[in-house]
Design a protein around this motif. Structure first.
Motif, PDB file in Angstrom:
ATOM      1  N   ILE A 166     -11.406  -3.719   2.914  1.00  0.00           N
ATOM      2  CA  ILE A 166     -11.180  -5.124   2.594  1.00  0.00           C
ATOM      3  C   ILE A 166     -11.309  -5.985   3.842  1.00  0.00           C
ATOM      4  CG2 ILE A 166      -9.815  -4.721   0.534  1.00  0.00           C
ATOM      5  CD1 ILE A 166      -7.260  -5.099   2.118  1.00  0.00           C
ATOM      6  N   THR A 167     -11.734  -7.195   3.629  1.00  0.00           N
ATOM      7  CA  THR A 167     -11.867  -8.147   4.735  1.00  0.00           C
ATOM      8  C   THR A 167     -10.885  -9.299   4.560  1.00  0.00           C
ATOM      9  OG1 THR A 167     -13.637  -9.287   3.563  1.00  0.00           O
ATOM     10  CG2 THR A 167     -14.298  -7.570   5.113  1.00  0.00           C
ATOM     11  N   VAL A 168      -9.928  -9.138   3.658  1.00  0.00           N
ATOM     12  CA  VAL A 168      -8.882 -10.129   3.413  1.00  0.00           C
ATOM     13  C   VAL A 168      -7.539  -9.411   3.535  1.00  0.00           C
ATOM     14  CG1 VAL A 168     -10.330 -11.545   1.916  1.00  0.00           C
ATOM     15  CG2 VAL A 168      -8.983  -9.716   0.917  1.00  0.00           C
ATOM     16  N   THR A 169      -6.444 -10.143   3.412  1.00  0.00           N
ATOM     17  CA  THR A 169      -5.133  -9.504   3.519  1.00  0.00           C
ATOM     18  C   THR A 169      -4.801  -8.705   2.258  1.00  0.00           C
ATOM     19  OG1 THR A 169      -3.932 -11.364   2.555  1.00  0.00           O
ATOM     20  CG2 THR A 169      -4.290 -11.408   4.959  1.00  0.00           C
ATOM     21  N   ALA A 192      -2.418 -10.477  -5.014  1.00  0.00           N
ATOM     22  CA  ALA A 192      -2.329 -11.731  -5.766  1.00  0.00           C
ATOM     23  C   ALA A 192      -3.459 -11.832  -6.788  1.00  0.00           C
ATOM     24  CB  ALA A 192      -2.370 -12.921  -4.811  1.00  0.00           C
ATOM     25  N   ARG A 193      -4.638 -11.383  -6.407  1.00  0.00           N
ATOM     26  CA  ARG A 193      -5.788 -11.464  -7.314  1.00  0.00           C
ATOM     27  C   ARG A 193      -5.794 -10.340  -8.343  1.00  0.00           C
ATOM     28  NH1 ARG A 193     -12.141 -12.288  -5.785  1.00  0.00           N
ATOM     29  NH2 ARG A 193     -12.803 -12.496  -7.930  1.00  0.00           N
ATOM     30  N   GLU A 243      -7.687   0.650   2.230  1.00  0.00           N
ATOM     31  CA  GLU A 243      -6.405   0.402   2.902  1.00  0.00           C
ATOM     32  C   GLU A 243      -5.240   0.539   1.927  1.00  0.00           C
ATOM     33  OE1 GLU A 243      -9.555  -1.966   5.093  1.00  0.00           O
ATOM     34  OE2 GLU A 243      -9.084  -1.500   3.028  1.00  0.00           O
ATOM     35  N   ILE A 244      -5.402   0.069   0.702  1.00  0.00           N
ATOM     36  CA  ILE A 244      -4.342   0.173  -0.304  1.00  0.00           C
ATOM     37  C   ILE A 244      -4.282   1.597  -0.842  1.00  0.00           C
ATOM     38  CG2 ILE A 244      -3.588  -0.650  -2.573  1.00  0.00           C
ATOM     39  CD1 ILE A 244      -4.676  -3.436  -1.715  1.00  0.00           C
ATOM     40  N   VAL A 245      -5.428   2.246  -0.983  1.00  0.00           N
ATOM     41  CA  VAL A 245      -5.455   3.652  -1.401  1.00  0.00           C
ATOM     42  C   VAL A 245      -4.660   4.492  -0.400  1.00  0.00           C
ATOM     43  CG1 VAL A 245      -6.946   5.662  -1.746  1.00  0.00           C
ATOM     44  CG2 VAL A 245      -7.659   3.418  -2.604  1.00  0.00           C
ATOM     45  N   LEU A 246      -4.900   4.287   0.883  1.00  0.00           N
ATOM     46  CA  LEU A 246      -4.192   5.045   1.910  1.00  0.00           C
ATOM     47  C   LEU A 246      -2.692   4.786   1.871  1.00  0.00           C
ATOM     48  CD1 LEU A 246      -6.686   4.747   4.907  1.00  0.00           C
ATOM     49  CD2 LEU A 246      -6.256   6.745   3.454  1.00  0.00           C
ATOM     50  N   ASP A 247      -2.283   3.553   1.585  1.00  0.00           N
ATOM     51  CA  ASP A 247      -0.850   3.249   1.459  1.00  0.00           C
ATOM     52  C   ASP A 247      -0.213   4.058   0.330  1.00  0.00           C
ATOM     53  OD1 ASP A 247      -0.966   1.449   3.537  1.00  0.00           O
ATOM     54  OD2 ASP A 247      -0.896  -0.340   2.260  1.00  0.00           O
ATOM     55  N   LEU A 248      -0.963   4.323  -0.733  1.00  0.00           N
ATOM     56  CA  LEU A 248      -0.428   5.083  -1.864  1.00  0.00           C
ATOM     57  C   LEU A 248      -0.438   6.586  -1.599  1.00  0.00           C
ATOM     58  CD1 LEU A 248      -2.114   3.081  -4.745  1.00  0.00           C
ATOM     59  CD2 LEU A 248       0.311   3.086  -4.152  1.00  0.00           C
ATOM     60  N   ILE A 249      -1.456   7.065  -0.897  1.00  0.00           N
ATOM     61  CA  ILE A 249      -1.553   8.506  -0.618  1.00  0.00           C
ATOM     62  C   ILE A 249      -0.686   8.902   0.576  1.00  0.00           C
ATOM     63  CG2 ILE A 249      -3.133  10.373   0.055  1.00  0.00           C
ATOM     64  CD1 ILE A 249      -5.314   8.875  -1.517  1.00  0.00           C
ATOM     65  N   PHE A 250      -0.593   8.034   1.560  1.00  0.00           N
ATOM     66  CA  PHE A 250       0.198   8.293   2.755  1.00  0.00           C
ATOM     67  C   PHE A 250       1.267   7.212   2.926  1.00  0.00           C
ATOM     68  CE2 PHE A 250      -4.119   9.894   3.710  1.00  0.00           C
ATOM     69  CZ  PHE A 250      -3.840  11.232   3.972  1.00  0.00           C
TER      70      PHE A 250
END
Length: 109
Positions: free
Chosen positions: A8-11, A17-18, A76-83
């Motif tokens: 991702i290139t946004v927060t 939010a989207r 980045e969000i996938v990694l937050d869920l896996i790790f």
């Protein structure tokens, strides 16, 4: 957002939010992958998120160009869920392997 390789290139907040259901969509994809492979299967996280059981990509090749169903899931969000910070993967039957390059995911039972 970029679609390949889904960085991702946004927060992260703007992604949530989207797409408020992004976590459940990612978890459903990981569970679908888990249920489609034998125990002990490991694969790079990028390939697991971009490929599907019916996309035709050989399991033992590097991800190049896939027409599977997982495109656009921010790694980045996938990694937050896996790790998740301070604990192991919360998705039953899945283990993240962080000491490989690229990071991998494994079907554990």
């Amino acid at each position: 957002m970029k679609n390949t390789p889904a960085y991702i290139t946004v927060t992260k907040q703007s992604v949530y939010a989207r797409y408020p259901d992004i976590d459940s969509r990612i978890i459903a994809h990981i569970e679908q992958w888990r249920d489609s492979v034998p125990v002990g299967t490991s694969m790079s996280i990028d390939k697991m998120m971009c490929c599907s059981a019916t996309c035709g990509c050989p399991a033992d090749t590097k991800l190049a160009k896939c027409k599977g169903s997982g495109h656009g899931m921010p790694v980045e969000i996938v990694l937050d869920l896996i790790f998740p910070e301070g604990s192991s993967c919360a998705i039953e039957g899945v283990k993240g392997i962080s000491d490989t390059t690229p990071k991998q995911i494994m079907r554990t039972f």
